[in-house]
Scaffold this motif. Structure first.
Motif, PDB file in Angstrom:
ATOM      1  N   LYS A 144      37.577  46.984  38.795  1.00  0.00           N
ATOM      2  CA  LYS A 144      38.072  47.512  40.065  1.00  0.00           C
ATOM      3  C   LYS A 144      37.150  48.592  40.617  1.00  0.00           C
ATOM      4  O   LYS A 144      36.878  48.638  41.824  1.00  0.00           O
ATOM      5  N   ARG A 145      36.664  49.454  39.734  1.00  0.00           N
ATOM      6  CA  ARG A 145      35.799  50.549  40.177  1.00  0.00           C
ATOM      7  C   ARG A 145      34.505  50.030  40.791  1.00  0.00           C
ATOM      8  O   ARG A 145      34.064  50.510  41.843  1.00  0.00           O
ATOM      9  N   GLU A 146      33.889  49.031  40.151  1.00  0.00           N
ATOM     10  CA  GLU A 146      32.633  48.497  40.668  1.00  0.00           C
ATOM     11  C   GLU A 146      32.842  47.775  41.992  1.00  0.00           C
ATOM     12  O   GLU A 146      32.011  47.867  42.900  1.00  0.00           O
ATOM     13  N   ILE A 147      33.948  47.035  42.105  1.00  0.00           N
ATOM     14  CA  ILE A 147      34.235  46.341  43.355  1.00  0.00           C
ATOM     15  C   ILE A 147      34.451  47.338  44.485  1.00  0.00           C
ATOM     16  O   ILE A 147      33.960  47.167  45.604  1.00  0.00           O
ATOM     17  N   GLN A 148      35.171  48.408  44.191  1.00  0.00           N
ATOM     18  CA  GLN A 148      35.417  49.443  45.197  1.00  0.00           C
ATOM     19  C   GLN A 148      34.126  50.157  45.575  1.00  0.00           C
ATOM     20  O   GLN A 148      33.876  50.408  46.759  1.00  0.00           O
ATOM     21  N   ASN A 149      33.303  50.465  44.598  1.00  0.00           N
ATOM     22  CA  ASN A 149      32.051  51.164  44.877  1.00  0.00           C
ATOM     23  C   ASN A 149      31.105  50.317  45.722  1.00  0.00           C
ATOM     24  O   ASN A 149      30.378  50.830  46.581  1.00  0.00           O
ATOM     25  N   ASP A 150      31.097  49.009  45.476  1.00  0.00           N
ATOM     26  CA  ASP A 150      30.227  48.133  46.265  1.00  0.00           C
ATOM     27  C   ASP A 150      30.702  48.072  47.712  1.00  0.00           C
ATOM     28  O   ASP A 150      29.901  48.154  48.642  1.00  0.00           O
ATOM     29  N   GLY A 151      31.999  47.895  47.913  1.00  0.00           N
ATOM     30  CA  GLY A 151      32.577  47.960  49.248  1.00  0.00           C
ATOM     31  C   GLY A 151      32.410  46.720  50.102  1.00  0.00           C
ATOM     32  O   GLY A 151      32.875  46.704  51.248  1.00  0.00           O
ATOM     33  N   SER A 152      31.779  45.662  49.582  1.00  0.00           N
ATOM     34  CA  SER A 152      31.529  44.473  50.387  1.00  0.00           C
ATOM     35  C   SER A 152      32.654  43.453  50.298  1.00  0.00           C
ATOM     36  O   SER A 152      32.713  42.528  51.107  1.00  0.00           O
ATOM     37  N   PHE A 153      33.534  43.626  49.318  1.00  0.00           N
ATOM     38  CA  PHE A 153      34.573  42.634  49.066  1.00  0.00           C
ATOM     39  C   PHE A 153      35.952  43.290  49.022  1.00  0.00           C
ATOM     40  O   PHE A 153      36.095  44.430  48.576  1.00  0.00           O
ATOM     41  N   VAL A 154      36.945  42.523  49.443  1.00  0.00           N
ATOM     42  CA  VAL A 154      38.344  42.904  49.267  1.00  0.00           C
ATOM     43  C   VAL A 154      38.844  42.241  47.992  1.00  0.00           C
ATOM     44  O   VAL A 154      38.649  41.032  47.798  1.00  0.00           O
ATOM     45  N   LEU A 155      39.467  43.021  47.124  1.00  0.00           N
ATOM     46  CA  LEU A 155      40.034  42.475  45.891  1.00  0.00           C
ATOM     47  C   LEU A 155      41.397  41.868  46.205  1.00  0.00           C
ATOM     48  O   LEU A 155      42.356  42.575  46.478  1.00  0.00           O
ATOM     49  N   ASP A 156      41.473  40.554  46.187  1.00  0.00           N
ATOM     50  CA  ASP A 156      42.722  39.859  46.496  1.00  0.00           C
ATOM     51  C   ASP A 156      43.615  39.689  45.275  1.00  0.00           C
ATOM     52  O   ASP A 156      44.841  39.702  45.385  1.00  0.00           O
ATOM     53  N   HIS A 157      42.983  39.517  44.117  1.00  0.00           N
ATOM     54  CA  HIS A 157      43.771  39.154  42.934  1.00  0.00           C
ATOM     55  C   HIS A 157      42.972  39.509  41.684  1.00  0.00           C
ATOM     56  O   HIS A 157      41.782  39.219  41.593  1.00  0.00           O
TER      57      HIS A 157
END
Length: 370
Positions: free
Chosen positions: A275-288
């Motif tokens: 979750k942290r890496e996805i948030q830091n990247d900022g290019s994607f919305v975490l759907d699931h």
């Protein structure tokens, strides 16, 4: 040494091949199927492109490879039929490292084409399949060329062993071990965590360039249930393999220094790290993001007697061998008797499973490109 030079699943269709020993990976794909379907349908709800770019990253070889592609095509076709429109053209990209057994995949394509035409009709398509060799820790495709990306049982493999643990380091920091263990010093844990952070960041950044706005990505990878990287569900298979190697050291069959200098290019993250890496990247919305457990041999569901437990040990040993043998051969050389190593490993796994109920933890993650 970089993983790109040494990692590939065992080739062909023999007894120790990945094609014959990938039941666990097949089970993971099956469990993730509803998430894949939901993501594809979601991407088509915006618009249906004339040509749809689909990539399977870390496709390996064997029956699992084209089964995923077939599943994706089925979902797209069903959605288009429900809307009363034609299916798009398909550009299907199968990616893995350079030493992957692409020949096995290409030899399977005629039957794949035949089955698609039989099920969907001769007018279905067109679709174009390409092999794309290279590391997904970097760009592989032109900008905004992909609508859907899938990767299963691949992202827990790092691009390289953490630099501070390389075999040419002055001091072996993780003596007698192949990966993180209860006895590993904190610097080993930190090195692995940093390497995963760097790799996953590059992976997300690369895919953000290649996926169109609104495109989807579904990733399945090994992980762990807690923030503690030494938890058994993330590392104990490596602990048992290290024990098998050290038993050979004790008998003078291999050098202890060789074991001390081998470190697996592998990391099982926890959910918070993803979750942290996805948030830091900022290019994607975490759907699931979903966690699920799976038995070491992909089986499970009943109580095993002693004979069955040893059979499970054999299946686990063959599954692990199909994946890691290339790395062990590169490191230990021709002096290593692989049959003897995995005979010992099989026995240790069987004994362990007779007393414990440890399972793999796996994550399936669905993302949408902003």
């Amino acid at each position: 040494m970089e993983t790109i030079q040494i990692l590939h699943m065992n080739k062909g269709a023999g007894d120790t091949s990945y094609a014959q020993n990938s039941t666990v990976q097949s089970k993971i794909i099956s469990i993730a199927k509803p998430v894949i379907e939901e993501a594809i349908i979601g991407s088509l709800s915006i618009n249906i492109p004339e040509s749809m770019g689909i990539a399977d990253l870390g496709c390996s070889s064997g029956p699992n490879t084209l089964s995923v592609i077939s599943q994706i095509i089925d979902v797209v076709h069903a959605k288009c039929c429900s809307l009363g429109c034609s299916s798009p053209e398909f550009s299907l990209f199968l990616n893995d490292l350079f030493n992957n057994d692409f020949n096995y995949i290409f030899a399977s394509l005629p039957r794949f084409y035949q089955n698609i035409k039989k099920e969907k009709g001769p007018e279905f398509g067109p679709f174009f399949v390409s092999g794309v060799p290279g590391s997904f820790y970097g760009r592989l495709f032109p900008r905004k060329s992909l609508h859907f990306v899938h990767s299963s049982s691949s992202l827990h493999w790092l691009s390289q062993v953490p630099p501070s643990l390389e075999s040419n380091a002055r001091t072996a920091l993780n003596k007698g071990k192949l990966y993180i263990s209860k006895s590993s010093p904190q610097c080993v844990l930190d090195a692995y965590s940093l390497q995963f952070h760097n790799n996953f960041s590059v992976f997300l950044n690369s895919r953000s360039e290649e996926i169109v706005s609104g495109g989807r990505m579904v990733l399945s990878l090994m992980g762990r249930s807690t923030s503690d990287p030494t938890t058994e569900d993330s590392c104990y298979q490596w602990e048992l393999l290290a024990q098998a190697l050290m038993s050979m050291v004790s008998e003078g069959l291999i050098e202890e220094e060789k074991v001390d200098s081998f470190n697996a290019p592998y990391y099982a993250p926890c959910a918070e790290e993803l979750k942290r890496e996805i948030q830091n990247d900022g290019s994607f919305v975490l759907d699931h993001l979903e966690a699920f457990e799976i038995d070491w041999d992909g089986d499970g569901g009943h109580v095993y007697d002693t004979f069955e437990t040893q059979c499970r040990g054999r299946r686990v040993a063959k599954t692990i061998r199909a994946v890691v043998e290339s790395m062990l051969e590169s490191h230990f050389g021709n002096d290593m008797n692989m049959d003897e190593l995995f005979r010992r490993f099989e026995q240790m796994v069987g004994d362990y499973l007779s007393k414990n109920k440890t399972k793999y933890m796996n994550f399936v993650v669905s993302l949408t490109r902003n």
